[in-house]
Design an enzyme around this catalytic site. Sequence first.
Site, PDB file in Angstrom:
ATOM      1  N   ASP A 110     -33.377  42.875 -22.716  1.00  0.00           N
ATOM      2  CA  ASP A 110     -32.815  41.851 -23.591  1.00  0.00           C
ATOM      3  C   ASP A 110     -33.556  40.549 -23.283  1.00  0.00           C
ATOM      4  O   ASP A 110     -33.519  40.068 -22.145  1.00  0.00           O
ATOM      5  CB  ASP A 110     -31.310  41.720 -23.279  1.00  0.00           C
ATOM      6  N   VAL A 111     -34.214  39.969 -24.290  1.00  0.00           N
ATOM      7  CA  VAL A 111     -35.046  38.787 -24.026  1.00  0.00           C
ATOM      8  C   VAL A 111     -34.234  37.554 -23.635  1.00  0.00           C
ATOM      9  O   VAL A 111     -34.802  36.560 -23.181  1.00  0.00           O
ATOM     10  CB  VAL A 111     -35.972  38.432 -25.224  1.00  0.00           C
ATOM     11  N   ASN A 143     -41.242  37.899 -31.572  1.00  0.00           N
ATOM     12  CA  ASN A 143     -40.698  38.345 -32.857  1.00  0.00           C
ATOM     13  C   ASN A 143     -39.213  38.695 -32.772  1.00  0.00           C
ATOM     14  O   ASN A 143     -38.513  38.626 -33.790  1.00  0.00           O
ATOM     15  CB  ASN A 143     -41.504  39.569 -33.314  1.00  0.00           C
ATOM     16  N   TYR A 147     -29.001  29.542 -37.391  1.00  0.00           N
ATOM     17  CA  TYR A 147     -30.303  30.230 -37.553  1.00  0.00           C
ATOM     18  C   TYR A 147     -31.389  29.207 -37.895  1.00  0.00           C
ATOM     19  O   TYR A 147     -32.470  29.209 -37.304  1.00  0.00           O
ATOM     20  CB  TYR A 147     -30.180  31.289 -38.645  1.00  0.00           C
ATOM     21  N   LYS A 195     -34.639  28.332 -35.603  1.00  0.00           N
ATOM     22  CA  LYS A 195     -36.004  28.515 -36.112  1.00  0.00           C
ATOM     23  C   LYS A 195     -36.747  27.177 -36.194  1.00  0.00           C
ATOM     24  O   LYS A 195     -37.955  27.121 -35.950  1.00  0.00           O
ATOM     25  CB  LYS A 195     -35.981  29.228 -37.473  1.00  0.00           C
TER      26      LYS A 195
HETATM   27  P1  NAP Z   1     -34.904  43.537 -37.460  1.00  0.00           P
HETATM   28  O1  NAP Z   1     -35.362  44.667 -38.301  1.00  0.00           O
HETATM   29  O2  NAP Z   1     -33.447  43.275 -37.348  1.00  0.00           O
HETATM   30  O3  NAP Z   1     -35.554  43.664 -36.023  1.00  0.00           O
HETATM   31  C1  NAP Z   1     -35.240  42.735 -35.012  1.00  0.00           C
HETATM   32  C2  NAP Z   1     -35.944  43.153 -33.743  1.00  0.00           C
HETATM   33  O4  NAP Z   1     -35.585  42.232 -32.705  1.00  0.00           O
HETATM   34  C3  NAP Z   1     -35.527  44.529 -33.309  1.00  0.00           C
HETATM   35  O5  NAP Z   1     -36.657  45.219 -32.829  1.00  0.00           O
HETATM   36  C4  NAP Z   1     -34.541  44.259 -32.182  1.00  0.00           C
HETATM   37  O6  NAP Z   1     -34.550  45.315 -31.256  1.00  0.00           O
HETATM   38  C5  NAP Z   1     -35.118  42.973 -31.575  1.00  0.00           C
HETATM   39  N1  NAP Z   1     -34.120  42.193 -30.856  1.00  0.00           N
HETATM   40  C6  NAP Z   1     -33.021  41.583 -31.358  1.00  0.00           C
HETATM   41  N2  NAP Z   1     -32.332  40.979 -30.382  1.00  0.00           N
HETATM   42  C7  NAP Z   1     -33.018  41.216 -29.225  1.00  0.00           C
HETATM   43  C8  NAP Z   1     -32.809  40.861 -27.870  1.00  0.00           C
HETATM   44  N3  NAP Z   1     -31.756  40.114 -27.491  1.00  0.00           N
HETATM   45  N4  NAP Z   1     -33.699  41.271 -26.951  1.00  0.00           N
HETATM   46  C9  NAP Z   1     -34.772  42.009 -27.307  1.00  0.00           C
HETATM   47  N5  NAP Z   1     -35.023  42.378 -28.577  1.00  0.00           N
HETATM   48  C10 NAP Z   1     -34.144  42.000 -29.526  1.00  0.00           C
HETATM   49  O7  NAP Z   1     -35.528  42.171 -37.975  1.00  0.00           O
HETATM   50  P2  NAP Z   1     -36.939  41.812 -38.665  1.00  0.00           P
HETATM   51  O8  NAP Z   1     -36.673  41.549 -40.078  1.00  0.00           O
HETATM   52  O9  NAP Z   1     -37.999  42.754 -38.252  1.00  0.00           O
HETATM   53  O10 NAP Z   1     -37.141  40.371 -37.974  1.00  0.00           O
HETATM   54  C11 NAP Z   1     -38.081  40.095 -36.965  1.00  0.00           C
HETATM   55  C12 NAP Z   1     -38.223  38.583 -36.837  1.00  0.00           C
HETATM   56  O11 NAP Z   1     -38.608  38.034 -38.090  1.00  0.00           O
HETATM   57  C13 NAP Z   1     -36.931  37.866 -36.436  1.00  0.00           C
HETATM   58  O12 NAP Z   1     -37.219  36.845 -35.514  1.00  0.00           O
HETATM   59  C14 NAP Z   1     -36.440  37.271 -37.743  1.00  0.00           C
HETATM   60  O13 NAP Z   1     -35.659  36.106 -37.550  1.00  0.00           O
HETATM   61  C15 NAP Z   1     -37.752  36.966 -38.436  1.00  0.00           C
HETATM   62  N6  NAP Z   1     -37.643  36.871 -39.888  1.00  0.00           N
HETATM   63  C16 NAP Z   1     -37.130  37.916 -40.610  1.00  0.00           C
HETATM   64  C17 NAP Z   1     -37.012  37.784 -41.973  1.00  0.00           C
HETATM   65  C18 NAP Z   1     -36.431  38.876 -42.843  1.00  0.00           C
HETATM   66  O14 NAP Z   1     -36.158  38.629 -44.030  1.00  0.00           O
HETATM   67  N7  NAP Z   1     -36.245  40.088 -42.352  1.00  0.00           N
HETATM   68  C19 NAP Z   1     -37.416  36.599 -42.606  1.00  0.00           C
HETATM   69  C20 NAP Z   1     -37.945  35.567 -41.844  1.00  0.00           C
HETATM   70  C21 NAP Z   1     -38.046  35.727 -40.481  1.00  0.00           C
HETATM   71  P3  NAP Z   1     -33.200  45.907 -30.576  1.00  0.00           P
HETATM   72  O15 NAP Z   1     -32.090  45.715 -31.561  1.00  0.00           O
HETATM   73  O16 NAP Z   1     -33.524  47.330 -30.313  1.00  0.00           O
HETATM   74  O17 NAP Z   1     -33.055  45.102 -29.340  1.00  0.00           O
END
Ligand code: NAP
Length: 265
Positions: free
Chosen positions: A69-70, A96, A161, A165
């Site tokens: 957990d980061v 990420n 959020y 960010k």
């Molecule tokens: P996602 O599918 O929900 O994946 C999130 C990732 O973060 C998962 O691999 C999760 O792994 C990991 N994670 C979450 N909490 C963590 C913790 N405490 N420690 C370690 N790992 C953790 O989301 P995504 O859409 O790929 O998003 C990735 C990034 O892009 C995020 O920072 C998000 O804010 C950003 N983003 C997303 C969007 C969008 O529309 N999807 C838009 C703009 C920005 P585990 O759950 O296995 O720990």
Amino acid sequence: MQANTKPPLAGRHAVITGGGRGIGAAVAEALARLGASVSLIGRKAEVLQAEATRLSKEHGAKVATAPVDVTDEAAARKAIATLRDALGPPTIMVNNAGIAASAPFLKSDAALWRKLLDVDLMGAVYCTQAVLPGMLEAGWGRIINIASVAGLTGYPYITAYCAAKHAMIGLTRALAIETARTNVTVNAVCPGYVDTEMTVRTIANITSKTSHSSEEALASLVAHNPQRRLIQPTEIADAVVWLCSDGAASVTGQSIVLAGGELMP
Ligand code: NAP
């Protein structure tokens, strides 16, 4: 003359938090395809292991995983030390891992604020502090923070959020100046809505709180983007790949928006 067939990122070790799925998995795959060794961090060991097996099978990549957990500073530092022992000093760090949560400001309690800031900001701080000394020693590094359009402007019902960010963008800008003379660049990638599980959860949240169907909820998200579509995770990965290239050596402190024209900062 013999062609140089060495992949462009051969010899580089990239650490990707949240590398087991979504944007992080796409980034890991793109970097592995270009010859980097990759380390995947996330909380679920089996998810990370499945992705690691796929990457080594399909791209012949050296892959390590660290279930952590980061938000746990000591555990994150220890994990990165173990990954360094396995694959060498990381010179590419992709912060990420992230979570999103929505609530009206007056219903966003301190626990929600702390959780968002812990994962979306402090996780990146801890991981960056763990890898930066090795990058300075190597004389080359790339720190890439996956922020969001919500790091550059405001949206309703996601104050925590947005604040986390925006803070990540501040971290990016200040650290870029601090490291400007070291050959380490620090940049942010700021996507609009991306086609991942996070957006699926956002749609489910809208349908549970309104009378909208899933299709209407998706349409309301897509309406933010003048191209009227979700961004694909591979598009984020392509931006990260470019930031890792030698051609992007002068790009630092920037926030690269991938949102179909939604923002024009
Ligand atoms: P996602 O599918 O929900 O994946 C999130 C990732 O973060 C998962 O691999 C999760 O792994 C990991 N994670 C979450 N909490 C963590 C913790 N405490 N420690 C370690 N790992 C953790 O989301 P995504 O859409 O790929 O998003 C990735 C990034 O892009 C995020 O920072 C998000 O804010 C950003 N983003 C997303 C969007 C969008 O529309 N999807 C838009 C703009 C920005 P585990 O759950 O296995 O720990």
